[in-house]
Scaffold this motif. Structure first.
Motif, PDB file in Angstrom:
ATOM      1  N   SER A 152       0.844  -1.190   0.000  1.00  0.00           N
ATOM      2  CA  SER A 152       0.000   0.000   0.000  1.00  0.00           C
ATOM      3  C   SER A 152       0.874   1.234   0.000  1.00  0.00           C
ATOM      4  CB  SER A 152      -0.912  -0.003   1.238  1.00  0.00           C
ATOM      5  OG  SER A 152      -0.134  -0.066   2.418  1.00  0.00           O
ATOM      6  N   ALA A 153       0.366   2.325  -0.532  1.00  0.00           N
ATOM      7  CA  ALA A 153       1.145   3.553  -0.685  1.00  0.00           C
ATOM      8  C   ALA A 153       1.696   4.017   0.659  1.00  0.00           C
ATOM      9  CB  ALA A 153       0.278   4.643  -1.309  1.00  0.00           C
ATOM     10  N   GLY A 154       3.001   4.288   0.677  1.00  0.00           N
ATOM     11  CA  GLY A 154       3.623   4.841   1.871  1.00  0.00           C
ATOM     12  C   GLY A 154       3.901   3.855   2.977  1.00  0.00           C
ATOM     13  N   ARG A 155       3.640   2.581   2.780  1.00  0.00           N
ATOM     14  CA  ARG A 155       3.862   1.603   3.844  1.00  0.00           C
ATOM     15  C   ARG A 155       4.525   0.352   3.277  1.00  0.00           C
ATOM     16  NH1 ARG A 155      -1.071   0.252   7.713  1.00  0.00           N
ATOM     17  NH2 ARG A 155      -0.652   2.455   8.182  1.00  0.00           N
ATOM     18  N   MET A 156       5.626  -0.045   3.877  1.00  0.00           N
ATOM     19  CA  MET A 156       6.347  -1.229   3.437  1.00  0.00           C
ATOM     20  C   MET A 156       5.807  -2.456   4.171  1.00  0.00           C
ATOM     21  SD  MET A 156      10.505  -1.594   3.219  1.00  0.00           S
ATOM     22  CE  MET A 156      10.595   0.086   2.580  1.00  0.00           C
ATOM     23  N   GLY A 157       5.462  -3.489   3.411  1.00  0.00           N
ATOM     24  CA  GLY A 157       4.925  -4.696   4.014  1.00  0.00           C
ATOM     25  C   GLY A 157       6.005  -5.588   4.601  1.00  0.00           C
ATOM     26  N   GLN A 158       5.589  -6.709   5.137  1.00  0.00           N
ATOM     27  CA  GLN A 158       6.538  -7.686   5.658  1.00  0.00           C
ATOM     28  C   GLN A 158       7.263  -8.381   4.512  1.00  0.00           C
ATOM     29  OE1 GLN A 158       7.367  -8.108   8.947  1.00  0.00           O
ATOM     30  NE2 GLN A 158       6.094  -6.267   9.110  1.00  0.00           N
ATOM     31  N   PHE A 159       8.512  -8.709   4.729  1.00  0.00           N
ATOM     32  CA  PHE A 159       9.308  -9.404   3.725  1.00  0.00           C
ATOM     33  C   PHE A 159       9.319 -10.896   4.041  1.00  0.00           C
ATOM     34  CE2 PHE A 159      12.421  -5.905   2.094  1.00  0.00           C
ATOM     35  CZ  PHE A 159      11.335  -5.071   1.834  1.00  0.00           C
ATOM     36  N   LYS A 160       8.909 -11.703   3.076  1.00  0.00           N
ATOM     37  CA  LYS A 160       8.987 -13.154   3.259  1.00  0.00           C
ATOM     38  C   LYS A 160      10.438 -13.597   3.242  1.00  0.00           C
ATOM     39  CE  LYS A 160       4.498 -13.681   1.028  1.00  0.00           C
ATOM     40  NZ  LYS A 160       3.750 -14.210  -0.135  1.00  0.00           N
ATOM     41  N   ALA A 161      10.727 -14.658   3.992  1.00  0.00           N
ATOM     42  CA  ALA A 161      12.118 -15.049   4.234  1.00  0.00           C
ATOM     43  C   ALA A 161      12.725 -15.894   3.121  1.00  0.00           C
ATOM     44  CB  ALA A 161      12.216 -15.807   5.556  1.00  0.00           C
ATOM     45  N   GLY A 162      11.961 -16.238   2.081  1.00  0.00           N
ATOM     46  CA  GLY A 162      12.452 -17.144   1.051  1.00  0.00           C
ATOM     47  C   GLY A 162      13.717 -16.667   0.365  1.00  0.00           C
ATOM     48  N   ALA A 163      13.793 -15.376   0.041  1.00  0.00           N
ATOM     49  CA  ALA A 163      14.976 -14.843  -0.645  1.00  0.00           C
ATOM     50  C   ALA A 163      16.199 -14.914   0.251  1.00  0.00           C
ATOM     51  CB  ALA A 163      14.720 -13.398  -1.077  1.00  0.00           C
ATOM     52  N   ALA A 164      16.016 -14.664   1.543  1.00  0.00           N
ATOM     53  CA  ALA A 164      17.130 -14.756   2.485  1.00  0.00           C
ATOM     54  C   ALA A 164      17.620 -16.193   2.598  1.00  0.00           C
ATOM     55  CB  ALA A 164      16.700 -14.227   3.849  1.00  0.00           C
ATOM     56  N   ALA A 165      16.693 -17.138   2.600  1.00  0.00           N
ATOM     57  CA  ALA A 165      17.075 -18.551   2.665  1.00  0.00           C
ATOM     58  C   ALA A 165      17.878 -18.949   1.433  1.00  0.00           C
ATOM     59  CB  ALA A 165      15.826 -19.426   2.799  1.00  0.00           C
ATOM     60  N   LEU A 166      17.449 -18.482   0.265  1.00  0.00           N
ATOM     61  CA  LEU A 166      18.171 -18.769  -0.973  1.00  0.00           C
ATOM     62  C   LEU A 166      19.590 -18.207  -0.932  1.00  0.00           C
ATOM     63  CD1 LEU A 166      15.494 -18.032  -3.711  1.00  0.00           C
ATOM     64  CD2 LEU A 166      16.669 -20.207  -3.375  1.00  0.00           C
ATOM     65  N   ALA A 167      19.700 -16.959  -0.513  1.00  0.00           N
ATOM     66  CA  ALA A 167      21.007 -16.312  -0.469  1.00  0.00           C
ATOM     67  C   ALA A 167      21.936 -17.004   0.520  1.00  0.00           C
ATOM     68  CB  ALA A 167      20.844 -14.833  -0.103  1.00  0.00           C
ATOM     69  N   ALA A 168      21.402 -17.352   1.686  1.00  0.00           N
ATOM     70  CA  ALA A 168      22.220 -18.010   2.703  1.00  0.00           C
ATOM     71  C   ALA A 168      22.692 -19.380   2.227  1.00  0.00           C
ATOM     72  CB  ALA A 168      21.431 -18.138   4.000  1.00  0.00           C
TER      73      ALA A 168
END
Length: 254
Positions: A152-168
């Motif tokens: 939504s405009a002006g508000r950052m949502g929660q980030f799912k952890a999948g990308a972090a798991a991939l990078a790690a």
């Protein structure tokens, strides 16, 4: 029976290699250069005033990585692809919904040409993860919007952890990226950006590696914190045109 099974496995492996070759193909990279840096960049700069900050933070970056950005507009992916330093963007691949962007030939072709896209199969987490892992293993960097959908405009949502798991798992860094003003320039539900070339910015942060013993959720919280910090520290000068004074900065604090 064993011979036939081995033949089938070899054929499948060969098809997999051929399918993945387009991600690192030099002719395809040249075609993407024209599509992204001439056509796409021309459109983006024709409808917005783009500023870029933090590219100096990426000078030591080599090999594969995962770009992690906030997501508010259809402009987000074009902004990253047209502002990331060329040596890093050359093979950058973005995930795209398989049931929409890969369902018909013309849409699949355009998505592949402009964004070096790989299909994301909704609801098929293991399959999606294996696709992304294979690309990182080949040295192909990825662009991920871990909110999963435009916020939504002006508000950052929660980030799912999948990308972090991939990078790690691949032992590559996440690159935090804050996109500012895209939701104002091209609001959700609009078919085309607003007139008047509104200001937008892409802010690149220092690559972040997973810490020893850190869970994917903890890792992603750190990366999200960096994206939020980059966004908050730069949004005033992007949208208003100057840095906030000390008094104004104090007023903004909760």
């Amino acid at each position: 029976m064993t011979t036939r099974l081995q033949t089938d496995l070899d054929a499948r492996s060969e098809r997999q290699d051929v399918r993945l070759d387009r991600y690192t193909s030099k002719p395809m990279a040249m075609a993407r250069y024209v599509a992204q840096r001439v056509l796409l960049a021309g459109v983006v700069r024709g409808v917005t005033r783009v500023q870029v900050f933090g590219r100096n933070e990426l000078t030591s970056l080599r090999g594969a990585f995962v770009v992690v950005a906030n997501h508010t507009s259809h402009l987000d992916a074009p902004l990253v692809f047209t502002t990331l330093p060329r040596r890093l963007a050359r093979y950058l691949a973005a995930g795209a919904a398989a049931d929409y962007f890969f369902d018909v030939a013309w849409r699949r072709g355009l998505t592949t040409l402009f964004f070096n896209a790989f299909p994301i199969h909704r609801g098929g987490m293991e399959r999606r993860s294996s696709e992304a892992r294979a690309l990182l293993g080949r040295g192909v960097p990825l662009l991920v919007f871990p909110e999963g959908t435009r916020g939504s405009a002006g508000r950052m949502g929660q980030f799912k952890a999948g990308a972090a798991a991939l990078a790690a798992r691949a032992d590559v860094p996440c690159v935090p990226v804050a996109i500012i003003g895209a939701d104002i320039a091209h609001p959700r539900g609009s078919k085309w950006p607003k007139s008047g070339r509104p200001p937008v910015a892409v802010v690149y942060g220092r690559p972040v590696f997973a810490a020893s013993g850190e869970s994917p959720a903890q890792y992603m919280r750190r990366v999200r914190g960096e994206v939020q910090r980059l966004h908050d520290e730069n949004q005033y000068r992007v949208l208003v045109g100057r840095r906030p004074s000390v008094h104004q900065a104090q007023e903004k604090r909760p």
